[in-house]
Write an enzyme that holds these catalytic residues in place. Sequence first.
Site, PDB file in Angstrom:
ATOM      1  N   LEU A   5       3.342  -1.977   8.132  1.00 50.81           N
ATOM      2  CA  LEU A   5       3.077  -1.839   6.705  1.00 50.81           C
ATOM      3  C   LEU A   5       2.587  -0.414   6.570  1.00 50.81           C
ATOM      4  O   LEU A   5       1.703  -0.004   7.325  1.00 50.81           O
ATOM      5  CB  LEU A   5       1.974  -2.804   6.250  1.00 50.81           C
ATOM      6  CG  LEU A   5       2.359  -4.175   5.707  1.00 50.81           C
ATOM      7  CD1 LEU A   5       1.086  -4.955   5.376  1.00 50.81           C
ATOM      8  CD2 LEU A   5       3.258  -4.084   4.503  1.00 50.81           C
ATOM      9  N   ASP A   6       3.133   0.356   5.633  1.00 51.70           N
ATOM     10  CA  ASP A   6       2.705   1.746   5.569  1.00 51.70           C
ATOM     11  C   ASP A   6       1.229   1.848   5.198  1.00 51.70           C
ATOM     12  O   ASP A   6       0.612   0.882   4.725  1.00 51.70           O
ATOM     13  CB  ASP A   6       3.600   2.576   4.644  1.00 51.70           C
ATOM     14  CG  ASP A   6       3.507   2.167   3.191  1.00 51.70           C
ATOM     15  OD1 ASP A   6       2.415   2.281   2.624  1.00 51.70           O
ATOM     16  OD2 ASP A   6       4.538   1.750   2.619  1.00 51.70           O
ATOM     17  N   LYS A   7       0.661   3.002   5.421  1.00 48.16           N
ATOM     18  CA  LYS A   7      -0.790   3.205   5.303  1.00 48.16           C
ATOM     19  C   LYS A   7      -1.343   2.787   3.946  1.00 48.16           C
ATOM     20  O   LYS A   7      -2.431   2.223   3.842  1.00 48.16           O
ATOM     21  CB  LYS A   7      -1.120   4.675   5.581  1.00 48.16           C
ATOM     22  CG  LYS A   7      -2.594   4.999   5.647  1.00 48.16           C
ATOM     23  CD  LYS A   7      -2.810   6.441   6.046  1.00 48.16           C
ATOM     24  CE  LYS A   7      -4.290   6.768   6.155  1.00 48.16           C
ATOM     25  NZ  LYS A   7      -4.520   8.172   6.579  1.00 48.16           N
ATOM     26  N   SER A  66      -0.066   0.541   1.879  1.00 49.33           N
ATOM     27  CA  SER A  66       0.236  -0.845   1.528  1.00 49.33           C
ATOM     28  C   SER A  66      -0.785  -1.803   2.135  1.00 49.33           C
ATOM     29  O   SER A  66      -1.479  -1.478   3.095  1.00 49.33           O
ATOM     30  CB  SER A  66       1.643  -1.220   1.997  1.00 49.33           C
ATOM     31  OG  SER A  66       2.608  -0.411   1.362  1.00 49.33           O
ATOM     32  N   ARG A  74       9.231   1.342  -1.797  1.00 47.64           N
ATOM     33  CA  ARG A  74       8.817   2.569  -2.489  1.00 47.64           C
ATOM     34  C   ARG A  74      10.022   3.465  -2.775  1.00 47.64           C
ATOM     35  O   ARG A  74      10.152   4.043  -3.865  1.00 47.64           O
ATOM     36  CB  ARG A  74       7.775   3.321  -1.661  1.00 47.64           C
ATOM     37  CG  ARG A  74       6.480   2.543  -1.507  1.00 47.64           C
ATOM     38  CD  ARG A  74       5.457   3.306  -0.654  1.00 47.64           C
ATOM     39  NE  ARG A  74       4.300   2.477  -0.354  1.00 47.64           N
ATOM     40  CZ  ARG A  74       3.257   2.340  -1.151  1.00 47.64           C
ATOM     41  NH1 ARG A  74       3.217   2.996  -2.302  1.00 47.64           N
ATOM     42  NH2 ARG A  74       2.239   1.558  -0.802  1.00 47.64           N
TER      43      ARG A  74
END
Length: 240
Positions: free
Chosen positions: A103-105, A107, A189
């Site tokens: 999960l990106d930073k 999120s 995104r």
Amino acid sequence: MEENIRLNKFLSDAGVCSRRAADKAIEAGKVLVNGKPAVMGQRIISTDQVVFEGQIVSNDNKKPVLIAYNKPAGIVCTAEKREKNNIIDHINYSERIYPIGRLDKDSTGLILLTNQGDLVNKIMRAVNAHEKEYVVSVDKEITGDFIKKMSDGVYLDELEVTTRKCKVRKLSKNEFNIILTQGLNRQIRRMCQMLGYKVKTLKRIRIMNIELGNLKEDTYRDVTAEEIAILNKMLEGSRN
């Protein structure tokens, strides 16, 4: 351990990292076999000594671990120690585990962590098309055209790929639910950006049959035996 196993699979099975990360570590000279730098594609046997980043690795009598964690924003889904906000040091679990995917930073929400390499591969391989569900808020009102285009697939310039068709439904003026079966880098995104929207919040609420539910942010729980049984049934036939 089984005889004559690929080194990257051994490291994955031992809960050190994914096979892909193992290959990167081997290329970077971080893995030794019997005191010598490992090489790509190397196979080992039970009497070989494997050292990863200075620590001897063993997967004998390893208890399977699978936990569900509600990741807050700011935590990075990597086992890389050089990243001060890495998820492994942050959780500080008693056994060696690593995240299944990312999960990106920015999120939040559900991420699974495990010490079972084959489980990681079966869940993450795009060809297996396993579902992951998200709730997303954006910076302006969601239109029917936006929902249709997101559902049908969006061409991403930066990645030069069109996303798979997916399930999207509007929840409120600025919020929607989306179910993906692939995991391209910052996919949601990028999809929103291509359609003129900016993501404000992004939260993952489900991976296959495992749901975030009411798990508090920055806490984790063991995935239940019932959930694991259903998960294994869903993974039958998946490539690893």
